[in-house]
Structure formats: C-alpha cells, structure tokens
Scaffold this active site. Structure first.
Site, PDB file in Angstrom:
ATOM      1  N   GLY A 172       0.794  -1.228   0.000  1.00 19.23           N
ATOM      2  CA  GLY A 172       0.000   0.000   0.000  1.00 19.23           C
ATOM      3  C   GLY A 172       0.822   1.272   0.000  1.00 19.23           C
TER       4      GLY A 172
ATOM      5  CG  ASP B  59       6.533  -7.293  -1.157  1.00 16.99           C
ATOM      6  OD1 ASP B  59       5.947  -6.261  -0.782  1.00 16.99           O
ATOM      7  OD2 ASP B  59       6.145  -8.446  -0.878  1.00 16.99           O
TER       8      ASP B  59
ATOM      9  CG  HIS C  99      -8.338  -1.947  -1.039  1.00 18.07           C
ATOM     10  ND1 HIS C  99      -8.697  -1.125   0.008  1.00 18.07           N
ATOM     11  CD2 HIS C  99      -7.399  -2.774  -0.562  1.00 18.07           C
ATOM     12  CE1 HIS C  99      -8.004  -1.457   1.071  1.00 18.07           C
ATOM     13  NE2 HIS C  99      -7.220  -2.449   0.758  1.00 18.07           N
TER      14      HIS C  99
ATOM     15  CE  LYS D 205       1.587  -7.842  -2.552  1.00 12.72           C
ATOM     16  NZ  LYS D 205       1.342  -7.345  -1.180  1.00 12.72           N
TER      17      LYS D 205
ATOM     18  CG  ASN E 150       7.018  -6.723   9.825  1.00 14.28           C
ATOM     19  OD1 ASN E 150       8.070  -6.818  10.443  1.00 14.28           O
ATOM     20  ND2 ASN E 150       6.972  -6.764   8.498  1.00 14.28           N
TER      21      ASN E 150
ATOM     22  CB  CYS F   2      -3.498  -3.309   6.814  1.00 17.06           C
ATOM     23  SG  CYS F   2      -2.818  -1.672   6.930  1.00 17.06           S
TER      24      CYS F   2
ATOM     25  CB  CYS G 223      19.714   5.724  21.241  1.00 13.54           C
ATOM     26  SG  CYS G 223      19.144   4.617  19.944  1.00 13.54           S
TER      27      CYS G 223
ATOM     28  CB  CYS H  27      21.578   6.338  16.823  1.00 16.24           C
ATOM     29  SG  CYS H  27      20.373   7.309  17.736  1.00 16.24           S
TER      30      CYS H  27
ATOM     31  CB  CYS I  40     -12.489 -14.217  15.965  1.00 15.56           C
ATOM     32  SG  CYS I  40     -10.846 -14.919  15.955  1.00 15.56           S
TER      33      CYS I  40
END
Ligand SMILES: [Zn+2]
Length: 432
Positions: free
Chosen positions: A73, A94, A104, A118, A163, A220, A278, A281, A385
């Site tokens: 997307g 990908d 869509h 893809k 992800n 998504c 961090c 970094c 579900c």
C-alpha cells in the site's frame, strides 16, 4: 492452452519492453547535451522550471538511488512517484505475490498480475512509466543476513512495511550504514510519516527502545485500512525522499506527521530528540551489528496476519471437530467475537455476535452473556473470530469468569476461525 498463450504474450511484451528500453537509452545518450538529455528535458520540464528544484535538483535525483522496502500500500505510490520524478536507481523489496485483496490500495499492480511476484509486477509498471529509471526487484524477505549488503547500495531507504520486526531491522541497518530512513505507516483511516536518522534527528529506537507486546500490535489485515490512506502516506514518503535527495532537506526529521483521513486533518508534532543512551545511535551503543529481530520483537517479520497460540490445546477444537458438532445438531452456543462491521460481511448461521472489545471492556457484558447462555450449564460454548486470535483472548476471558465450571464444560476456541472454516469445511464461505 490459454495459459500458454498468456505466457507467450507476456514474454513478447517483456522482450518488446527490453528492446524499446535499449533504443531509448541509446537515444537518451546520443542526444545528451550538458547534464540532461533532450528527452529528460521534455519529460521533466514541469519540475525543471521550478526554481527550488531546477536542473540541479533533477541531476541530483538522477544520480541518486532509493530502496523501497515493501511493494504494498505504501510502496506502490512511493515507487511510482519516485520513478516518475526520475530517480536514477530504484530498488524494490518484497517476498509476496499479488492477491485480489491487495488491489484496492496497491495500485501499481493489476488484475492481470494476480499471482505474480509483487516486485516483478511493480517493476514492470515502473519501467512502462519511466524506462530511464533502473529498477531492481528483490523477491526476498529482508533479514539480518541480507539487509546490510543491499541497503549499503542505496542513498535512502523507505520503510513501506507493516511489521515491527522489519521496522527495527531497517532502523538498525540504516543507523549502522548512516542512511536516512523515511518511515510510513497506515491503518484504518489514519497514517503517519517520519524520517529517522537524518540531520541529527532520532532513530526509531530513540523513540521506542523496546518493542511492543506482539498481541497489542494491529496491522491492516486485522484492523483494516481504506486504500487511499497508504496512498496519501506513500506519496508523502516519495516527496520526502525527493526533498532529501535533490535538496538535502527533510520535512519530517524530528517530526511526526499524523494524517486522519476521516477528519481530513494533517497534524505535525515534534518528536523527542535523539537519545544519548540509545542502544544503536547513542554515545556508547550496545547494538553494533544486526540482531535477530523476530526474536527481539517476539513477532514475525511478515505483514501477513499473525497466528497466536495463547491457549493450551484442551481449550481449543479444530474446525473439523466443530463441524461434526454442528452436523449432529448437538445443542451449543456459537459466540462470534468479531466487530459488527465484519459480522455483517458474513457469519455462520445461529451465531451470537459480541465483539471481543465489549467483553474486554465490561465485566457486565461477560456476565450478561454467560447468564443468558446458561441453560442449566448444559450448553457448551464455542468461540469463533476471523483468524482464531481474538477468539482465544475471548475464551481466556470467559474462563476467568467461569471458575465454577469444570475444564471440559468451559468455553472452547475454534482454531483458525472463519478463515480455516472456509478453507477446511466450506469453500463457498466468503473470505476477506
Ligand atoms: Zn537512536
């Protein structure tokens, strides 16, 4: 036979494309005067006349490269605009193939390329859009072993994945290699955009030192997304990359753009600065090479829906087992815990719909359901579900509320949910 004709046509088209590509490159070379060829001047004229961009910007872009991770997307609009604008080299990563449910939002692909990788579908579209761009498809899953050797070949990286494991992987690789990372995300009606590791700004780990618990992350495929939302964010990722590559200027370093498509609003907030402590970094980093991000995050590096295994086997049953119960007309209660918007798409007859969220938010809803379904405690309860994750959470919750029942009388989860039902029991049942 039809399939063979389709293959031959596809091969033919590909060969023609290569031939015209070669001719074009020759033409482009032979007519070159100064820094841009006549063809480039004609092609990019509208942006060349912008004083802020001009020949300098175009030449910078032409000699630059970008790596788009994810041809979904976000990656589709981002790579289309980068190619259209005339970036020199565009890498596309990908591991997945095009599916009907992608179209869509992933508008670089088409009905013709369903089932095709893809990256091949995308690079074919990109080459047809601008054959001057060198497009490099990588049909792989990016991981700790291959990331550095690929990323080091590019000037900038666009995170167009969905992800957490890949977000940390890309972040660490970009910090280690000193590359800016333009990160986008989209879910439901909302999108976000920021640029990490550029102009002294923070990296992803400065903001999120620890990954979130996997069960709290919605992607998504679970949460849904309106196609145009990643479209907007992907375009803005391309804009940001073009700004950085052509003018060395980022709009979203140290800042986070929040887009709400339902409200029609854009907001920009200032992010907390780069952290001295961090782990990647900071001043004395503990992460000096790539690690195992799947292990670090406790979740897969795939954008596909994840499968959780939260319950012991005795609290679950397979679709086959449940199908036998239905066929025997044995009295029971089927609780469907999907959102009403999903229940409206399709459902098994005689099921009761109470969304997981309602059960989680209100003990009264749990008690009310158990009270209503308590038929002398004789009717077993099965919970379903879409993919079998939420139903496990619901079963766990119902178990806590039924401490008086023996284990075998307690509610059970139907493994794999309605998707497994469609696959294993009823192929005519709709999937989404
Ligand atoms: Zn950092």
């Amino acid at each position: 036979m039809e399939e063979r004709v389709r293959q031959l046509e596809e091969e033919n088209r590909h060969l023609k494309q290569l031939l015209s590509l070669k001719e074009r490159r020759e033409f482009s070379k032979t007519t070159e005067t100064g820094k841009l060829s006549n063809e480039e001047i004609a092609r990019y004229g509208r942006q060349l006349i912008l004083p802020e961009f001009g020949v300098k910007g175009q030449v910078s872009l032409k000699s630059s490269s970008a790596l788009v991770v994810g041809a979904g997307g976000l990656g589709c609009p981002a790579s289309l605009y980068l190619a259209g604008a005339g970036i020199g080299r565009l890498g596309l990563i990908d591991y997945d193939e095009v599916e009907l449910g992608n179209l869509h939002r992933q508008i670089i692909h088409s009905e013709d390329t369903i089932g095709v990788a893809k990256v091949l579908s995308a690079s074919s579209t990109l080459t047809r859009l601008n054959s001057l761009v060198e497009c490099i498809p990588y049909k792989i899953m990016l991981d700790s072993l291959n990331a550095l050797s690929i990323i080091e070949q590019y000037d900038i990286v666009l995170d167009a994945t969905d992800n957490v494991a890949t977000r940390y992987l890309l972040n660490d690789a970009c910090v280690l290699l000193g590359k800016p990372l333009v990160s986008g995300s989209a879910l439901r009606f909302e999108g976000q955009l920021t640029t990490y590791n550029y102009e002294g700004g923070p990296c992803y780990r400065c903001l999120f030192p620890k990954p979130p618990p996997p069960e709290t992350v919605t992607n998504c495929s679970d949460g849904g997304v309106l196609g145009v939302i990643p479209g907007v964010i992907g375009c803005l990722q391309a804009m940001e990359a073009i700004s950085i590559l052509s003018r060395k200027k980022a709009s979203y370093s140290k800042k986070l753009l929040l887009f709400d498509g339902a409200e029609g609003s854009f907001r920009v907030i200032t992010l907390r600065p780069k952290q001295k402590g961090c782990p990647v970094c900071g001043e004395s980093p503990s992460v000096t090479q790539l690690v195992d991000y799947v292990q670090f995050c406790g979740s897969s590096a795939s954008d596909k829906a994840k499968t959780l295994n939260l319950l012991p086997d005795e609290q679950r049953l397979s679709c086959k087992e449940y199908s036998t119960i239905r066929e025997s007309l044995s009295p029971h209660i089927l609780l469907d815990v999907r959102e009403p918007s999903q229940y409206e798409i399709c459902s098994l007859p005689n099921s009761i719909n109470i969304p997981l969220k309602d059960l989680q938010q209100s003990q009264a809803a749990v008690n009310n359901f158990l009270y209503k379904s308590d038929d002398g405690g004789t009717k077993p309860i099965y919970v379903i579900c879409q993919r079998g994750n939420d139903s496990q959470l619901a079963v766990d919750l119902l178990h806590k509320a039924t401490t008086n029942l023996q284990l075998e009388q307690k509610p059970k989860d139907i493994k794999g949910g309605l998707q497994a039902w469609a696959k294993e029991i009823d192929p005519t049942f709709p999937t989404y």
